[in-house]
Scaffold this active site. Sequence first.
Site, PDB file in Angstrom:
ATOM      1  N   GLU A  41       0.850  -1.193   0.000  1.00 55.28           N
ATOM      2  CA  GLU A  41       0.000   0.000   0.000  1.00 55.28           C
ATOM      3  C   GLU A  41       0.887   1.244   0.000  1.00 55.28           C
ATOM      4  O   GLU A  41       1.834   1.336   0.779  1.00 55.28           O
ATOM      5  CB  GLU A  41      -0.920  -0.019   1.217  1.00 55.28           C
ATOM      6  CG  GLU A  41      -1.609   1.294   1.559  1.00 55.28           C
ATOM      7  CD  GLU A  41      -2.431   1.875   0.421  1.00 55.28           C
ATOM      8  OE1 GLU A  41      -2.431   3.100   0.272  1.00 55.28           O
ATOM      9  OE2 GLU A  41      -3.082   1.098  -0.329  1.00 55.28           O
ATOM     10  N   ARG A 134     -17.419   4.050   4.278  1.00 55.39           N
ATOM     11  CA  ARG A 134     -16.211   3.458   3.683  1.00 55.39           C
ATOM     12  C   ARG A 134     -15.146   3.152   4.731  1.00 55.39           C
ATOM     13  O   ARG A 134     -14.539   2.076   4.707  1.00 55.39           O
ATOM     14  CB  ARG A 134     -15.624   4.405   2.624  1.00 55.39           C
ATOM     15  CG  ARG A 134     -16.341   4.356   1.294  1.00 55.39           C
ATOM     16  CD  ARG A 134     -15.659   5.249   0.270  1.00 55.39           C
ATOM     17  NE  ARG A 134     -16.359   5.182  -1.004  1.00 55.39           N
ATOM     18  CZ  ARG A 134     -16.104   4.312  -1.962  1.00 55.39           C
ATOM     19  NH1 ARG A 134     -15.154   3.413  -1.785  1.00 55.39           N
ATOM     20  NH2 ARG A 134     -16.781   4.331  -3.085  1.00 55.39           N
ATOM     21  N   ARG A 214     -20.261  16.326  -2.098  1.00 49.12           N
ATOM     22  CA  ARG A 214     -20.492  15.252  -1.142  1.00 49.12           C
ATOM     23  C   ARG A 214     -20.357  15.787   0.273  1.00 49.12           C
ATOM     24  O   ARG A 214     -19.455  16.570   0.574  1.00 49.12           O
ATOM     25  CB  ARG A 214     -19.480  14.116  -1.344  1.00 49.12           C
ATOM     26  CG  ARG A 214     -19.573  13.449  -2.695  1.00 49.12           C
ATOM     27  CD  ARG A 214     -18.724  12.193  -2.734  1.00 49.12           C
ATOM     28  NE  ARG A 214     -18.808  11.523  -4.021  1.00 49.12           N
ATOM     29  CZ  ARG A 214     -18.421  10.275  -4.252  1.00 49.12           C
ATOM     30  NH1 ARG A 214     -17.927   9.558  -3.255  1.00 49.12           N
ATOM     31  NH2 ARG A 214     -18.519   9.736  -5.444  1.00 49.12           N
ATOM     32  N   ASP A 326     -11.096  -0.766  -9.515  1.00 53.01           N
ATOM     33  CA  ASP A 326     -10.986   0.505 -10.224  1.00 53.01           C
ATOM     34  C   ASP A 326      -9.776   0.565 -11.150  1.00 53.01           C
ATOM     35  O   ASP A 326      -9.777   1.335 -12.114  1.00 53.01           O
ATOM     36  CB  ASP A 326     -10.914   1.666  -9.225  1.00 53.01           C
ATOM     37  CG  ASP A 326     -12.274   2.043  -8.672  1.00 53.01           C
ATOM     38  OD1 ASP A 326     -13.281   1.479  -9.131  1.00 53.01           O
ATOM     39  OD2 ASP A 326     -12.328   2.898  -7.764  1.00 53.01           O
ATOM     40  N   ALA A 339     -17.963  -0.607  -6.032  1.00 60.51           N
ATOM     41  CA  ALA A 339     -17.343  -1.438  -4.996  1.00 60.51           C
ATOM     42  C   ALA A 339     -17.754  -2.901  -5.165  1.00 60.51           C
ATOM     43  O   ALA A 339     -16.938  -3.816  -4.993  1.00 60.51           O
ATOM     44  CB  ALA A 339     -17.738  -0.936  -3.612  1.00 60.51           C
TER      45      ALA A 339
END
Length: 438
Positions: A41, A134, A214, A326, A339
């Site tokens: 990551e 999320r 958002r 993605d 998702a």
Amino acid sequence: MPPPLNTPKKPFHIAVCGGGIGGLCTTIGLLHQGISCTLYESAPAFAEIGAGVSIGPNALRALTLLDPGLSAGYEAIATGNADESKRRFWFEFNLGMKEGAWAESGRGLKAPGKEGERIAGVECGDRGQESVHRAHFLDVLVKRVPEGLARFGKRVERVERVGGKMVLGFEDGSSEEADAVIGCDGVKSVTRRILLGEDSEVLNPTFSHKYAYRGLVPMEKAVEAVGDALARNAQQYLGHHGHVLTFPIEKGKTMNVVAFQNKDGDWEDERWVLPMKREDMINDFAGWGESVQKILSLMENPDIWALFDHPPAPTYYKGRLAILGDAAHASTPHQGAGAGQAIEDAYILTHLLGKINCVEDIEDAFRAYDHVRRLRTQKVVVTSREAARLYEFEDETIGTDLDLLKKNLETRYSWIWDEDLLQQLKTAQDMMGLKSNL
């Protein structure tokens, strides 16, 4: 059910690039199949941006098939519609603009009905609209990954085959080896670039000509503003060149709000998420109805997101490098399916890898994964763009005909939600010449 252990049974090692939903689900799936893996990551810790993410019936089935132990964690954070009579609804669709605003937005376009008029209620399986925050969903996934398996601060820059190994080079100058690499590194994917090549015409994500505001609203304030029925149950408010959706998250403590607008021309800022100027949002939704205006006025810490998606890639694998989620098929959010497609990808790919027993067969598994996943996921991308045009009365076939719109809304999502994942896996296994024991 305890989390899977890092006790490899297969004679190969997989590198997973990216620690979002797709990367974590892939890692969990590999562990369940007894496959040695390391998760790389780029960030210093696991993190997700954004608030609510929809989990459709297909996504929930994929999640359970991937790791039955995830069910309890999911149930603890999932939020659906509050009213029992609306439990099966995905969204209720309503007209959101005042009658006089239609002419201004569309060169004399006539309003199809009164503001607040209900267009359709779309049912979705037995559980209807279900969403998770999320960050909370990421926490559930992280708890299923053994400590020490993830390596942080590892932004992949190159992947190349050297002899019998795949060598990953990282931005910090380090390198690692694996027998295969799965790229789950998001819409700005480096592994996609490596796989397709710098000269590919479908390499980069494209601006969808939509952006979204958002933000979140405390549920008590939302109820005070628009009442229980609208606040605690998933709603969409439709208008010309824009639409607003709201749904409850965090077990009903919070309303998640996403307000979409159309944009001609290109997105000119290299950043895709920007701090929002509240006056811009007010101007964008001037002429919309009272419910929408009240909701937007209550949004806390809103920001603005440019919406990009991927043109269709000709393949999701090359040799022993594959991409999913993605990185392979970034989509706009208009069908709540992005998702879910990543979770489906992870289920299919990890189970195919679990059926082989040597490094030489990895490419066959990748080929079968590509065969069963590419057309479906790319159809989601295309139909998601189409859905936005539908919601915003830009579809030339349906226009402002509310009867045609209702029929389309009530039928357009079933192919996403009702997918038979076991049959999909069987098709892939048959392609590999494997016996199915599903």
